[in-house]
Design a protein around this motif. Structure first.
Motif, short mmCIF file in Angstrom:
data_model
loop_
_atom_site.label_atom_id
_atom_site.label_comp_id
_atom_site.label_asym_id
_atom_site.label_seq_id
_atom_site.Cartn_x
_atom_site.Cartn_y
_atom_site.Cartn_z
N GLY A 1 0.83 -1.20 0.00
CA GLY A 1 0.00 0.00 0.00
C GLY A 1 0.86 1.25 0.00
N ILE A 2 0.29 2.32 -0.55
CA ILE A 2 1.01 3.60 -0.61
C ILE A 2 0.72 4.39 0.66
CG2 ILE A 2 1.29 5.74 -1.91
CD1 ILE A 2 0.15 4.26 -4.37
N ILE A 3 1.77 4.81 1.34
CA ILE A 3 1.63 5.62 2.55
C ILE A 3 1.78 7.09 2.20
CG2 ILE A 3 2.59 6.06 4.84
CD1 ILE A 3 1.47 3.24 4.54
N GLU A 4 2.75 7.38 1.37
CA GLU A 4 2.99 8.79 1.00
C GLU A 4 3.70 8.82 -0.34
OE1 GLU A 4 2.68 11.37 3.80
OE2 GLU A 4 3.19 13.06 2.51
N ILE A 5 3.25 9.74 -1.20
CA ILE A 5 3.91 10.03 -2.46
C ILE A 5 4.16 11.53 -2.51
CG2 ILE A 5 3.50 10.33 -4.93
CD1 ILE A 5 2.17 7.75 -5.10
N GLN A 6 5.40 11.92 -2.74
CA GLN A 6 5.68 13.34 -2.93
C GLN A 6 6.55 13.49 -4.15
OE1 GLN A 6 7.26 15.37 0.46
NE2 GLN A 6 5.32 15.27 1.56
N GLY A 7 5.96 13.97 -5.22
CA GLY A 7 6.73 14.14 -6.45
C GLY A 7 6.78 15.59 -6.85
N THR A 8 7.95 16.07 -7.22
CA THR A 8 8.16 17.47 -7.53
C THR A 8 8.90 17.60 -8.85
OG1 THR A 8 8.34 17.99 -5.20
CG2 THR A 8 9.28 19.59 -6.71
N GLU B 1 3.49 18.83 -9.20
CA GLU B 1 3.67 18.33 -7.84
C GLU B 1 2.51 17.37 -7.52
OE1 GLU B 1 6.08 20.26 -5.56
OE2 GLU B 1 5.76 18.93 -3.86
N ILE B 2 2.89 16.26 -6.88
CA ILE B 2 1.90 15.32 -6.35
C ILE B 2 2.24 15.09 -4.90
CG2 ILE B 2 1.30 12.87 -6.29
CD1 ILE B 2 1.33 12.69 -9.19
N GLN B 3 1.30 15.28 -4.02
CA GLN B 3 1.52 14.93 -2.62
C GLN B 3 0.34 14.14 -2.12
OE1 GLN B 3 2.43 18.23 -0.08
NE2 GLN B 3 4.48 18.48 -0.97
N GLY B 4 0.54 12.84 -1.95
CA GLY B 4 -0.54 12.00 -1.48
C GLY B 4 -0.20 11.40 -0.14
N THR B 5 -1.13 11.42 0.78
CA THR B 5 -0.90 10.96 2.15
C THR B 5 -2.02 10.03 2.57
OG1 THR B 5 0.15 13.04 2.70
CG2 THR B 5 -0.65 11.73 4.54
N ALA B 6 -1.64 8.84 3.03
CA ALA B 6 -2.64 7.94 3.61
C ALA B 6 -2.92 8.38 5.03
CB ALA B 6 -2.11 6.52 3.60
N GLU C 1 -5.22 4.22 6.50
CA GLU C 1 -4.77 3.01 5.81
C GLU C 1 -4.08 3.38 4.50
OE1 GLU C 1 -4.92 -0.21 6.98
OE2 GLU C 1 -5.34 1.04 8.74
N PRO C 2 -3.09 2.61 4.09
CA PRO C 2 -2.44 2.85 2.80
C PRO C 2 -3.47 2.79 1.68
CG PRO C 2 -1.23 1.19 4.05
CD PRO C 2 -2.51 1.46 4.79
N PHE C 3 -3.16 3.43 0.56
CA PHE C 3 -4.07 3.36 -0.58
C PHE C 3 -3.36 2.60 -1.71
CE2 PHE C 3 -2.09 6.99 -2.85
CZ PHE C 3 -1.51 7.69 -1.81
N SER C 4 -4.20 2.12 -2.60
CA SER C 4 -3.68 1.25 -3.66
C SER C 4 -3.37 2.06 -4.91
CB SER C 4 -4.74 0.21 -4.01
OG SER C 4 -5.85 0.86 -4.61
N GLU C 5 -2.66 1.43 -5.83
CA GLU C 5 -2.37 2.10 -7.09
C GLU C 5 -3.65 2.39 -7.87
OE1 GLU C 5 1.10 1.08 -9.63
OE2 GLU C 5 1.42 -0.41 -8.03
N PHE D 1 -5.10 5.41 -6.42
CA PHE D 1 -4.28 6.52 -6.87
C PHE D 1 -4.66 6.96 -8.28
CE2 PHE D 1 -0.63 8.21 -9.09
CZ PHE D 1 -0.28 9.25 -8.27
N LEU E 1 -6.07 10.53 -9.50
CA LEU E 1 -5.33 11.32 -10.48
C LEU E 1 -6.24 11.72 -11.65
CD1 LEU E 1 -2.69 12.54 -11.47
CD2 LEU E 1 -2.01 10.28 -12.30
#
Lengths: 240, 240, 240, 240, 240, 240
Positions: free
Chosen positions: E197-204, F200-205, F208-212, F215, F219
């Motif tokens: 699972g994705i906890i955090e994504i930070q893309g710049t 910029e992408i900033q995603g925070t669970a 619970e984690p999130f799935s692709e 995501f 998006l």
């Protein structure tokens, strides 16, 4: 003498008081004195500062700020500098003292009212506009306390309004805008109650001392203007 | 009405002005209004703040402090807290504005005078004692600049002195000490020039608004007292 | 070698200890070592810091400051800068440690004594003058606690005094004034008890290391001087 | 008397000096005195602080810190609190003064060396380990300046090392670890040059004053230990 | 395209996880991603912040710092400047959020875990190394809580690891070192759970925006690398 | 699933962009996303920060603040606390990075644009509203620079807008308001260019984690919403 705005010496700028300007605060007012625009909120907290706990009375405190680009040249953001300027401190103390004179702190019970005055556009007279607008926000917050049964008596003792007066090119004038303020010989801020009593007088000679006669002329102009402001405040509250 | 000190309403406390109180500053004065004691120094620096550089004029700025145990209860040391209190900021701005009215900044050349007022014992009226004492330190510092050929003209435009007046138990009184100050209905600080002109008026209703008649009575008391202070300042300078 | 002041190597400057210098503090002393003048107050607070609560013992803490123009060149005011300098922090920690060695903290009960040492005129040796003067203020504050029945036993364990010694132009000298201090090869601060015990030694080579022989000569000079200071402290307290 | 570690009174803990511990700094050392571990770096900057500009000499300054969990109980992070503690300030001033005594600032030219001592694990004696390790980092940084042709002469005047001594259960001991340090009667930090000269002595009576005889015994222990440290420093530099 | 280190695009730097690196903390890890080295500690305190008191749950918070010379050019020490930089604040908030996702705060009881990540040598990717290493320290601290009977259930919900991915010279690469990081077109930090699972994504986007296809390529590289890191974490804990 | 506002999952709140909202700034916009209201100004200063001087390029920096009572419960004023919160720092760094991606700093010349985003009423999504509104203020400020001949080329490289997306009660939704934001499982902020590129992408669970897959759904929603925002920005500028 010609005022830059073309106003007569005793003429206020157009004053607008917009209640319920933002939705969260118990009292929220946008006050405009011409191009000077200030958001004034009154927030109720159901507790008092430590030095008053258990004494059965409330408190009122005020803070003041300017958005960095409320002025012609951008100012540093005080939160980023980590420090409020001396001018800010001086003004917020004046607002707090003035509005405490409007409130019966015992009737308020153990509640604190936080006044926030944030200038979104500055064109002279921000402190007097703040006091005048904040009083309306305060009245709304107190009405909220009464309507929700959190206070029983009447904590609002009197109306309070404020105006600046000064000597511009040798002539006493009221409600100075920025072009006048920045070149005035004398600047005086008056806070009066709606019973005519004096709450606060702060007069400063910018370059040359002023005489008692000039003082008397300014006080007279100020009283007349503040009477108008008290009327506008009451109209805004639907009581005028 | 009986004043706690037994003074008559228009009676100043004993005022003492001791010049050359410390040895390093260009002007150094211990001023005493009864039990209120303030060390006032005027320090000359041969430069000006960035915002004035290259404009051929000088500057005057003031700072104020209280020793932590100058008061009945020990206060936190501001240097240790890392922050000056709002009251301190307000007072030092008043001192600076008032004394700048005494100085022809152009005649001062590109010099800065730093005024420091440090209260070593407080019993009411510290800000007015500070202004009154600091003016004498300022005069000494300016005389030093003239004597050492650093300025040619006369930067000292006028005498400045200050007193508090108030309504105590319904009666206008002058030079309030701490017992009076802490229970006064109204407190007003007056700064006047030796030509009788008004430099600064700051009047605050502590509980109830005050009337114009009360204001006039306080102003009259204050003018008389400040005339005495101007005499004492001149005597201290050997010019009386 | 000729000392700038003409004193012999083992000669103290004139030392004056004036008790009851200001009226509010439980202990208040003006201490003068020649032109070095420090106001030392001892303030009693009937509580202890959180880390000591409920342990049946007291505390002593110290703060130090210099008026901005106590020195030849004006220093920035630490309260305005928002930060105490490293030197200030170092000195106030030394004062606190030294005076805690004078106190039986258990006999003090849950009281805190705040020592404030404020330099009004500096001419070298401000930290040693501060410790010596503050001990007298401490004694007065403890006598006040005993006289008012707030403590029963005897919290004051011993006398404490302090002096500087150094190597000036190759010769060990005592009680360095500013001209000596600023060009000395070595600077040492001694804090001794009146029983001859060493409380604190801080010796610093300014340019070149010093030898054990030099150390011994300095220590010997310091012991003799501190014995004189202990006598002066007792005389000041009327016990000499 | 039995030392908690079983060491004899004059026995150092195992001392390790690891050069080139991190890769960026001109000098980088991990110094270990038993379980006390400090990263010491020496960073060269090709300029001097404003107060020294244009005087053809260099400067050395030092900072000290502890990782929040270098100790038994986590301490607040000073960067987050926004303030260095008094103890930190006192220690970094000691490190800076001590190491400046090792450097010919004129031979250094207009370069500044920043010493950083960061404790990653604390078990007593962090300041003396810091000075001892930082001297090796300093030597490496100066060698770098010489090797790259940035200085011509020899800025390193002498070796410097430091140790703590104290009275533990009545007996003088060297290199106190935390269990000893926290219950010692007296604590003394010694900084000596490799020529035997005294750079800094700081002795503090924790509870009871100490005698001259105790002082002499501690000094003697300290001298012997520091001679060992100077040898270890030279071995680490490949010069022993 | 040639990576400066010669690695293939999907190749991690050598990763080392050293447990029990310092002795005081409940969890203490040195994590190395190539030349990037971070000390990560997890400290247990048996209480919670005020906003959580009495709610029967715990808390986890994180702080981050860099030693001043962990980088090529010495940075100011944040404790001495009195303020953490914006970058520091941003990173420590990311670490705290990420690791809270690993913990069942209710099972933790009223305990707080303080994570401290201190960079002793920086070569790119300090925040992702910090998260990866701190998770191991966290696991050790939780095991300590369980072993000492301070918690009964299992507060550790899942594994958490983190890696950076980016576009370097047009090619997606994983685990950027400093030379890559400072010239990459895009930089993305990924925090994933060991359940994928994705906890955090930070893309710049550093200079030019990136496309969804590039994003997908980076995400794919990152997932593969993080799966390796999860294995290394388990091996370090002896569970692999 | 029913959104509290009754909106469909892909439905933005009513968005209003009011240009020339205050009179002093070169660009001044009130942006409203439903009840979220932010004043965004862009102020031009004809100089650059020290680290860029003489390099022939400009800079853009951003600050963010909330009025104390922009929220349901009054927050402390950051200027009075003397410190910006971590959240504030994080947001203003995001705004600055995002808008720098819109500007060709070389074409800007040695000018700095200060973006100020001040929230006067908060109801979720203040950072995305800030970026979207500030871009319009930026465009106005750049047009001012071009119209007054201060820049010749075209510093504005692309449109930038931002929206939040999240998983609310298991369903991906766009533009979360406060009731949604405070209970969402996942929160993601997207900043896209008008060419479709990701800035910029900033995603925070949150829990619970999130799935692709989640995501990808978020998006997709975000891209559609941001395309609408780009249209609204162009309409506001009279270019739509």
């Amino acid at each position: 003498m010609q005022r830059p705005s073309g106003r007569s010496p005793d003429q206020l700028r157009p004053v607008r008081i917009t209640r319920h300007y933002t939705k969260h605060a118990e009292g929220s007012v946008l006050v405009e004195f011409g191009d000077t625009k200030v958001i004034c909120t009154a927030s109720v907290v159901n507790s008092v500062p430590p030095f008053l706990r258990g004494q059965g009375q409330g408190w009122l405190t005020a803070e003041y700020g300017m958005l960095p680009r409320s002025t012609g040249t951008r100012m540093d953001r005080e939160a980023a500098r980590g420090k409020q300027q001396g001018r800010t401190v001086e003004i917020q103390r004046l607002i707090g003292r003035s509005l405490r004179a409007a409130v019966d702190l015992t009737a308020l019970g153990e509640n604190t009212i936080h006044i926030d005055c944030d200038v979104i556009q500055a064109d002279g007279g921000t402190r007097t506009a703040s006091i005048t607008g904040a009083w309306v926000a305060l009245a709304d917050a107190i009405n909220h306390l009464k309507a929700t049964g959190k206070v029983n008596g009447e904590p609002l003792k009197r109306g309070i309004a404020s105006i600046s007066v000064g000597i511009y090119q040798g002539v006493p004038v009221v409600d100075l805008d920025y072009p006048e303020d920045s070149s005035a010989d004398t600047d005086m801020n008056l806070v009066l109650g709606d019973d005519g009593g004096i709450i606060e007088i702060q007069g400063t000679a910018e370059a040359e001392p002023f005489s008692e006669a000039e003082f008397a002329a300014m006080l007279s102009l100020g009283k007349k203007a503040i009477a108008e402001l008290h009327k506008l405040q009451k109209q805004a509250l639907g009581e005028g």
